[in-house]
Design an enzyme around this catalytic site. Structure first.
Site, PDB file in Angstrom:
ATOM      1  N   HIS A 153       0.817  -1.227   0.000  1.00 50.00           N
ATOM      2  CA  HIS A 153       0.000   0.000   0.000  1.00 50.00           C
ATOM      3  C   HIS A 153       0.850   1.276   0.000  1.00 50.00           C
ATOM      4  CE1 HIS A 153      -4.034  -1.802   0.567  1.00 50.00           C
ATOM      5  NE2 HIS A 153      -3.305  -2.823   0.991  1.00 50.00           N
ATOM      6  N   ASP A 361       3.535   9.373  -1.321  1.00 53.24           N
ATOM      7  CA  ASP A 361       2.362   8.620  -0.878  1.00 53.24           C
ATOM      8  C   ASP A 361       2.145   7.466  -1.839  1.00 53.24           C
ATOM      9  OD1 ASP A 361       0.117   8.184   0.734  1.00 53.24           O
ATOM     10  OD2 ASP A 361      -0.501  10.285   0.645  1.00 53.24           O
TER      11      ASP A 361
END
Ligand code: ADQ
Length: 458
Positions: A153, A361
């Site tokens: 992730h 991110d």
């Protein structure tokens, strides 16, 4: 149909309100049967391996408690102080301690011991995130021959950074025990290949299969989405409407700019405040026409770097407000608290600008939620960091370099004066992809790719 065994550090139970990821995995578990396994979040004196099974709304979860050593070394240590900063390109914050590495391996072995008896021969096993790199290899050692996939992730760091990790080779070799590894973007896939090919001597075959010795693993770039339909519904809820009214009233005609992030150094909050300050200084005529609402609930509070960012931001917000506020206007509202999703939906909709500017991110779901909550007739503008995985899918946002206060200031100005037709045109492209590539699309892409891996000796 094969059952799914989902394995992740934390487990979300079948009841209550959830984010898109939990909703999508719950739906898969309900449709196919299976179990969601992981840490309960609870601490015990001595690890026992006792499993707590729960069944709620057709979803079975199985959790274990961890002991102090595990929590300190595996979770607070290796996951949060070593891997998280390194994988977000912050080797200056990464702590390399053999105790952390040892605790991480031990806890993964404990997870493997506990979960392997629950796995049946036809099950698909889906392991999530950086807490669990070695789990697949540990399951193989315990005789699990199933298809096992892994999804990361967070970003995969460039080779030149990864080589600073003493256990890099060991971890990457362990990852090759999976059949399929998923990343959010092609950039992270390339970084992973670069390490395996140039540091370990692996080769890439057919564009998506890495081969090293007898091991063969497929790679996929598979960007996670949100539950766009559910989010649009939330936006229509009573709570969202009331929140919208309350927030709009509170800014008395000014343009609201919103940021919503976990309080984490990777989210670029300090740089965001400085970019906003630059806007206030560069545009004195606009000064009192905007308000920045930053919502940032604390996370990982037992890690020093998180305590530091909290106090830095408080200082910065205080300084900017002190320097610029007037009798009837405060430039930054800084709120250290989480809100239910329907409240967030109302806040997003009330905001003319969504300011999503992480320094790095994996994906960033806030960007997608902001888009999903907009009024089609009068949508706001998304300002997005080019270093978020989401930037790849969202070229119609205003993309900025979050390290440049000037770029951020220019983007805020451009968003404020953007004509309605242009806002609608950009938003229509963004929402189409947010809806098409939603969380169910993501889950299906991954599980179908996992099912398509040929049977072979494992
Ligand atoms: P996170 O780093 O947690 O996730 P993100 O993708 O932005 O980051 O997801 C955050 C979620 O938390 C969003 O659904 C958001 O609404 C919610 N949230 C944030 N602040 C909140 C608040 N104040 N109140 C309530 N809810 C709040 C990691 C990776 C990301 C990746 C996701 C999913 O770091 O890059 O997108 O996993 O893969």
């Amino acid at each position: 149909m094969s059952r799914i065994i989902v394995i992740s550090n934390r487990v979300s139970t079948g009841g209550g309100a959830h984010g898109g990821l939990a909703t999508a995995l719950h739906a898969a578990l309900r449709e196919n049967g299976g179990i969601w396994f992981g840490w309960s979040g609870e601490r015990v004196e001595q690890f026992t391996g006792l499993i707590n099974f729960q069944r709620e709304n057709g979803v079975t979860t199985a959790t274990v408690d961890l002991d102090d050593h595990d929590i300190e070394e595996y979770y607070n240590g290796y996951a949060n102080r070593t891997l998280w900063p390194l994988f977000h390109y912050r080797i200056d914050l990464a702590e390399y301690e053999r105790d952390f590495a040892g605790g991480y391996q031990r806890t993964n072995k404990r997870f493997a011991d506990t979960v392997s008896p629950l796995i049946e021969p036809e099950d698909l096993v889906w392991v999530h995130d950086y807490h669990m790199f070695p789990l697949g290899a540990e399951l193989r050692k315990r005789g699990v021959r199933n298809r096992i996939g892994f999804f990361l992730h967070i970003p995969w760091p460039p080779r030149r950074l990864l080589v600073t990790l003493p256990e890099a080779e060991e971890l990457v070799k362990a990852l090759l025990a999976y059949d399929l590894i998923g990343f959010h973007t092609p950039e992270w896939v390339e970084s992973f290949c670069d390490y395996v090919c140039h540091e370990l001597g692996g080769t890439l075959e057919g564009g998506n299969e890495l081969v090293l010795g007898k091991r063969r693993v497929r790679l996929i770039a598979c960007p996670i989405g949100i539950d766009a339909a559910e989010f649009a519904k939330l936006t229509e809820s009573d709570t969202a409407r009331q929140t919208f009214e309350r927030v709009r009233e509170s800014v008395v005609g000014r343009a609201l700019i919103v940021g919503v992030d976990r309080l984490d150094y990777s989210k670029g909050l300090e740089e965001r405040f400085l970019g906003y300050e630059r806007f206030l200084t560069d545009n004195p005529e606009e000064r009192k026409e905007v308000v920045l609402l930053q919502i940032a609930p604390p996370s990982r509070a037992s890690v020093d770097s998180y305590q530091r960012i909290r106090s830095t931001l408080e200082g910065l917000a205080g300084r900017i407000n002190g320097a610029h506020a007037a009798l009837d206007w405060v430039p930054i509202r800084y709120v250290n608290q989480g809100y239910p999703r329907d409240v967030l939906a109302g806040v997003y909709r009330a905001s003319k600008i969504g300011l999503v500017t992480p320094l790095r991110d994996g994906m960033n779901l806030v960007a997608k939620e902001y888009v999903a909550a907009q009024d089609p007739e009068d949508p706001g503008v998304l300002i997005l960091s080019r270093f978020a995985g989401a930037a790849e899918q969202m070229p119609d946002a205003l993309l900025v370099n979050p390290y440049s206060a000037e770029e951020m200031s220019d983007a805020i100005r451009q968003a404020l004066i953007m004509p309605r037709e242009e806002r609608i045109r950009r938003w229509e492209t963004l929402i189409r992809d947010v809806q098409e590539q939603d969380v169910v699309w993501w889950r299906t892409q991954f599980t179908e790719a996992l099912k398509a891996v040929p049977e072979r000796a494992r």
